[in-house]
Write a protein that holds these residues in place. Sequence first.
Motif, PDB file in Angstrom:
ATOM      1  N   GLY A   1      55.853  33.718  34.878  1.00  0.00           N
ATOM      2  CA  GLY A   1      55.101  34.683  34.078  1.00  0.00           C
ATOM      3  C   GLY A   1      53.604  34.482  34.107  1.00  0.00           C
ATOM      4  N   PHE A   2      53.131  33.395  34.697  1.00  0.00           N
ATOM      5  CA  PHE A   2      51.676  33.185  34.752  1.00  0.00           C
ATOM      6  C   PHE A   2      51.062  33.929  35.936  1.00  0.00           C
ATOM      7  CE2 PHE A   2      47.955  30.600  36.114  1.00  0.00           C
ATOM      8  CZ  PHE A   2      47.137  30.919  35.043  1.00  0.00           C
ATOM      9  N   LEU A   3      51.618  33.772  37.145  1.00  0.00           N
ATOM     10  CA  LEU A   3      51.158  34.507  38.316  1.00  0.00           C
ATOM     11  C   LEU A   3      52.132  35.648  38.583  1.00  0.00           C
ATOM     12  CD1 LEU A   3      50.106  31.569  40.687  1.00  0.00           C
ATOM     13  CD2 LEU A   3      48.632  32.985  39.246  1.00  0.00           C
ATOM     14  N   VAL A   4      51.647  36.881  38.524  1.00  0.00           N
ATOM     15  CA  VAL A   4      52.537  38.041  38.581  1.00  0.00           C
ATOM     16  C   VAL A   4      52.003  39.080  39.542  1.00  0.00           C
ATOM     17  CG1 VAL A   4      53.337  37.727  36.200  1.00  0.00           C
ATOM     18  CG2 VAL A   4      51.343  39.175  36.667  1.00  0.00           C
ATOM     19  N   ASN A   5      52.888  39.984  39.955  1.00  0.00           N
ATOM     20  CA  ASN A   5      52.498  41.146  40.738  1.00  0.00           C
ATOM     21  C   ASN A   5      51.861  42.180  39.812  1.00  0.00           C
ATOM     22  OD1 ASN A   5      53.275  44.052  41.712  1.00  0.00           O
ATOM     23  ND2 ASN A   5      53.294  42.782  43.562  1.00  0.00           N
ATOM     24  N   VAL A   6      50.733  42.732  40.235  1.00  0.00           N
ATOM     25  CA  VAL A   6      49.974  43.638  39.362  1.00  0.00           C
ATOM     26  C   VAL A   6      50.793  44.870  39.001  1.00  0.00           C
ATOM     27  CG1 VAL A   6      47.944  45.125  39.223  1.00  0.00           C
ATOM     28  CG2 VAL A   6      47.748  42.847  40.223  1.00  0.00           C
TER      29      VAL A   6
ATOM     30  N   LEU B   1      41.936  45.702  39.513  1.00  0.00           N
ATOM     31  CA  LEU B   1      43.141  45.060  40.029  1.00  0.00           C
ATOM     32  C   LEU B   1      43.921  45.969  40.974  1.00  0.00           C
ATOM     33  CD1 LEU B   1      44.405  43.155  36.852  1.00  0.00           C
ATOM     34  CD2 LEU B   1      43.184  42.249  38.827  1.00  0.00           C
ATOM     35  N   ASP B   2      43.588  47.257  41.003  1.00  0.00           N
ATOM     36  CA  ASP B   2      44.230  48.164  41.947  1.00  0.00           C
ATOM     37  C   ASP B   2      43.637  48.043  43.348  1.00  0.00           C
ATOM     38  OD1 ASP B   2      45.985  49.276  40.108  1.00  0.00           O
ATOM     39  OD2 ASP B   2      44.521  50.752  39.421  1.00  0.00           O
ATOM     40  N   PHE B   3      42.558  47.278  43.482  1.00  0.00           N
ATOM     41  CA  PHE B   3      41.853  47.211  44.762  1.00  0.00           C
ATOM     42  C   PHE B   3      41.815  45.795  45.335  1.00  0.00           C
ATOM     43  CE2 PHE B   3      40.177  50.813  42.401  1.00  0.00           C
ATOM     44  CZ  PHE B   3      40.281  51.835  43.328  1.00  0.00           C
TER      45      PHE B   3
ATOM     46  N   VAL C   1      35.952  40.651  44.715  1.00  0.00           N
ATOM     47  CA  VAL C   1      37.407  40.722  44.574  1.00  0.00           C
ATOM     48  C   VAL C   1      38.042  41.427  45.768  1.00  0.00           C
ATOM     49  CG1 VAL C   1      39.269  41.746  43.204  1.00  0.00           C
ATOM     50  CG2 VAL C   1      37.388  40.561  42.057  1.00  0.00           C
ATOM     51  N   GLN C   2      37.370  42.445  46.300  1.00  0.00           N
ATOM     52  CA  GLN C   2      37.981  43.278  47.331  1.00  0.00           C
ATOM     53  C   GLN C   2      37.819  42.723  48.746  1.00  0.00           C
ATOM     54  OE1 GLN C   2      36.749  47.428  46.973  1.00  0.00           O
ATOM     55  NE2 GLN C   2      36.578  47.201  44.755  1.00  0.00           N
ATOM     56  N   LYS C   3      36.866  41.817  48.969  1.00  0.00           N
ATOM     57  CA  LYS C   3      36.605  41.412  50.351  1.00  0.00           C
ATOM     58  C   LYS C   3      37.747  40.555  50.898  1.00  0.00           C
ATOM     59  CE  LYS C   3      33.502  37.630  48.932  1.00  0.00           C
ATOM     60  NZ  LYS C   3      32.075  37.233  48.908  1.00  0.00           N
ATOM     61  N   VAL C   4      37.937  40.670  52.198  1.00  0.00           N
ATOM     62  CA  VAL C   4      39.002  39.946  52.873  1.00  0.00           C
ATOM     63  C   VAL C   4      38.624  38.473  52.972  1.00  0.00           C
ATOM     64  CG1 VAL C   4      40.268  39.708  55.038  1.00  0.00           C
ATOM     65  CG2 VAL C   4      39.687  41.986  54.172  1.00  0.00           C
ATOM     66  N   VAL C   5      39.573  37.613  52.660  1.00  0.00           N
ATOM     67  CA  VAL C   5      39.338  36.173  52.638  1.00  0.00           C
ATOM     68  C   VAL C   5      40.419  35.476  53.457  1.00  0.00           C
ATOM     69  CG1 VAL C   5      39.067  34.132  51.173  1.00  0.00           C
ATOM     70  CG2 VAL C   5      38.350  36.369  50.316  1.00  0.00           C
ATOM     71  N   GLY C   6      40.012  34.454  54.199  1.00  0.00           N
ATOM     72  CA  GLY C   6      40.969  33.574  54.842  1.00  0.00           C
ATOM     73  C   GLY C   6      41.131  32.319  54.002  1.00  0.00           C
ATOM     74  N   PHE C   7      42.370  31.969  53.651  1.00  0.00           N
ATOM     75  CA  PHE C   7      42.618  30.849  52.741  1.00  0.00           C
ATOM     76  C   PHE C   7      43.106  29.619  53.501  1.00  0.00           C
ATOM     77  CE2 PHE C   7      43.048  34.640  50.107  1.00  0.00           C
ATOM     78  CZ  PHE C   7      42.281  34.287  49.000  1.00  0.00           C
ATOM     79  N   ASP C   8      42.899  28.478  52.869  1.00  0.00           N
ATOM     80  CA  ASP C   8      43.435  27.210  53.375  1.00  0.00           C
ATOM     81  C   ASP C   8      43.081  27.056  54.860  1.00  0.00           C
ATOM     82  OD1 ASP C   8      44.699  24.824  53.133  1.00  0.00           O
ATOM     83  OD2 ASP C   8      46.730  25.611  53.340  1.00  0.00           O
TER      84      ASP C   8
END
Length: 1129
Positions: free
Chosen positions: A587-592, A532-534, A744-751
Amino acid sequence: MNVNQSAPPVPPYGQPQPVYAGYHHQSSYGGQPGSTAPPTPYGAYNGPVPGYQQTPPPGVSRAPPSSGAPPASTAQAPCAQGAYGQFGQGDVQNGPSSTIQMQRLPGSQPFGSAPLAPVVSQPTVLQPYGPPPTSAQVTAQLAGMQISGAVAPAPPPSGLGYGPPTSLASGSFPNSGLYGSYPQGQAAPLSQAQGHSGAQPPQRSAPLQASSFTPPASGGPRMPSMTGPLLLGQGFGGPPVNQPNHVSSPPPQALHPGTQMTGPPGPPPPMHSSQQPGYQLQQNGSFGPARGPQPNYGSPYPVAPTFGSQPGPPQPLPPKRLDPDAIPSPIQVIEDDRNNRGSEPFVTGVRGQVPPLVTTNFVVKDQGNASPRYIRCTSYNIPCTSDMAKQAQVPLAAVIKPLARLPPKEASPYVVDHGESGPLRCNRCKAYMCPYMQFVEGGRRFQCCFCSCINDVPPQYFQHLDHTGKRVDAYDRPELSLGSYEFLATVDYCKNNKFPSPPAFIFMIDVSYNAIRSGLVGLLCEELKSLLDFLPREGGAEESAIRVGFVTYNKVLHFYNVKSSLAQPQMMVVSDVADMFVPLLDGFLVNVNESRAVITSLLDQIPEMFADTRETETVFAPVIQAGMEALKAAECAGKLFLFHTSLPIAEAPGKLKNRDDRKLINTDKEKTLFQPQTGTYQSLAKECVAQGCCVDLFLFPNQYVDVATLSVVPQLTGGSVYKYTCFQVENDQERFLSDLRRDVQKVVGFDAVMRVRTSTGQSWLEKSRWGAKSGREASDTCYTFSSDPVHVASGIRAVDFFGAFYMSNTTDVELAGLDGDKTVTVEFKHDDRLSEESGALLQCALLYTSCAGQRRLRIHNLALNCCTQLADLYRNCETDTLINYMAKFAYRGVLNSPVKTVRDTLITQCAQILACYRKNCASPSSAGQLILPECMKLLPVYLNCVLKSDVLQPGAEVTTDDRAYIRQLVTSMDVAETNVFFYPRLLPLTKSPIESTTEPLAVRASEERLSNGDIYLLENGLNLFLWVGASVQQGVVQSLFSVSSFSQITSGLSILPVLDNPLSKKVQGLIDSLRAQRSRYMKLIVVKQEDKLEMLFKHFLVEDKSLSGGASYVDFLCHMHKEIRQLLS
């Protein structure tokens, strides 16, 4: 099977063969062949024919071969040169080891049972003792060529074929292998087609490069040529009979890749009595009345006819097989391209340039066209008319990778900010400003290069023009000088006219009995603490803007509150899976970083909470529904990471049943195995796309899980599927964690929404239908611009799309998520005639949300040439891209058509492409020759690999889930990935010096290339095999495996010991390098020669016959020749 034995009767091409019992599935992917070779699908090419006698010419001594291909039955024959098969770099096999003349007794023979003579490739016209001709000499020769008229004298006899083959010194002719390029700056020698003593007609344009192969010819009356086993490079023009003792041969000229290649000269024709008429060897088992020489074709033998004498008594000789070194080699083509095009940068400023192959390392300099890393086309010269395109049958397609990662030496696309006014566009077709827009009226207006509409230039964008008509600031603006760039989008391009929030990641973990028992849950939770740090971040941001959430599930769902103010995480259970909802928002979606302590506590507790579970049933669709609802409540896009282990049979929406039925294979109902068994998942995927919810699925099945259905949502949302069959932590931990980290780390374009515009001038009525997703684009739907009639220009348009995405209309590709590994393949059709002068333009526009929540437009432009001559089309094709398109076309076809129909369609299309070239572009030659375009000479071998793939021709050990998994995987592959997937790389590890730091030269993917004294590494992008020969030196075994003998090596070993010696370091470094080149981690499997795992390894030796009934390369080439001949006749 001994190649000299007659093969048993065989089933028709493509029919699967039974596989032997006693071999068990060892891998999560790959068809396991049985233990012996099956009959050839096209008939026995390697066995003797009862009705033929092989007779050497009287008085001719036969020298033993010194340079020939090892027989197929010798599996461990050493391979002399890694990259060049039998011959060293720069060497040319100069003549056969022996030459035989065949006679036919009366009576017809079945097709495919003729013996094969050794084949070599060399020009018919040879300069016995002189250097290659100068360019002036070649020009003079070309100027003197005639289409008809007097026949030129036959070339002087070269005397090849009666003694041991000779080879040129390796430095004599640079890049002059069997299919090498002619040295730069040096003219190619003129070569004539076999048996053509006259001149060849001139081409309508520049001389075409082609590869041709000649069947045997005799000096007697010519028969109608037909296809069959003896077809490749086997002409028998040779020395006259009064030189029976000629045993030496001078060096031939270096062979230009564009010349037609003919076989070795041989003895004179046999002499037949009137009681026993002689027949030239026919092909395809057909025999007809003899006829005289064909017009414009002189006799291949410069001797007086001697038809009255009797031949000597027939002496049977061992039949010969076709020499694989005489047919196009993928390895040679790849090496030639690397040598010729790998050293100089590829500059994109010229329209219609064909880029280097995907296997070549090169640097791109963007000067107005998109890099081939973003767009590759099947052809860079498009036919001007639809009739011409239909005649050639070459698919017009582009493989687009909008967010492709670039190597360190190449800069990422520049970001252009036009402020509140947003990007400048054409008022009619909505194309974005690009280098091909033409500014007029002193720069106050511009003409759209796509639809020719004249548009006003906004005052803030105005700039004066120079004396050439270009803006003086053209090179200061990326959109006016580069092929690829990005625009910052304004609020008009956002949903509901509101800038998006940063996306979120939700990890949804299966905690059923299977997941806990295998150790998956504990391994995953431990990894997530550090992973989660990456999370991906923008530019130089100190921390990622992405928020995270956690869900566990079996038959019910558990949501976790990990708010930073809590001392311990809180669990909330939703058991009503039929009506899914999210029980908490805050509290469900939070900053790591803010909630790190609570998240760490949760990840520690999850394995303990479910350690004693006995729940085996799971749900699936409600899990995706829950994640999508959570993103909707948070008003953001995002990605779901699902870790799932079993078929979802619990009572819930999307419940599935086990429908695995291998009896459906090779029936009309086989297509149902690839189709989802319920429509629930398509509807769910549509909702996910609307919300910008991408799904990545990690599967850990121990048995059938219906991948065809479970992969629907990942496929339609732009996500990925990973599959780890029979997951065990000790064996699969490294592969799973590597894939997870990268994902998890790869760059993604959303929507995201993508549209491909072409220079067709489609009207605004057809063009602007981006819908509510795109904001500004949607407002343009109602755009009108005066009462002038709408102009629809001529050109091409995008008509079909392949990849992992969803389409709600015919023009917009909608992707909930798009990463740098995904491609979208687009097929084009003609609307009307194109202009050869103006060419064709493509513009790919991708509107997406970055990982930081920024709305952007990425633009890629590409200009292509247009042609009125078929020769120009064939000269500018790219086979790798063509195979990528054809594979995706076929893999989609199995959803609606029987697999056999799909296979036949591919074969027919390939035959039509090559037949059109032969008919319209190739120089006149014997109909028995197989002539291939230079740019397409690898099309047969690559297409055969597609036909033999597990989706289209599965072995007995390939599961239904494996086939569905590979089908959806290939759908999103780029050209480099399909290239190595269908034709794996086979690298010898012990041939090159240990101190060498370069990658070893590959050898062809055939068992004949393996030596039992060597070690080979095979990779196809998903699998990595280390094959160890039984006779490998003890020191090598000790250096790599830390054991003293071959017998002590553990078969199936997946991790090599790390040892402190040069060989171990070199092999470890090579494995790491190969893994770094691929988008997925390749698990290593050590395979010992003659071990049961060797059958799995041989499945990837694609030039050989497969145990599932797939043809060898040689057999398929013969079959393609037959198909082409039938089309031409």
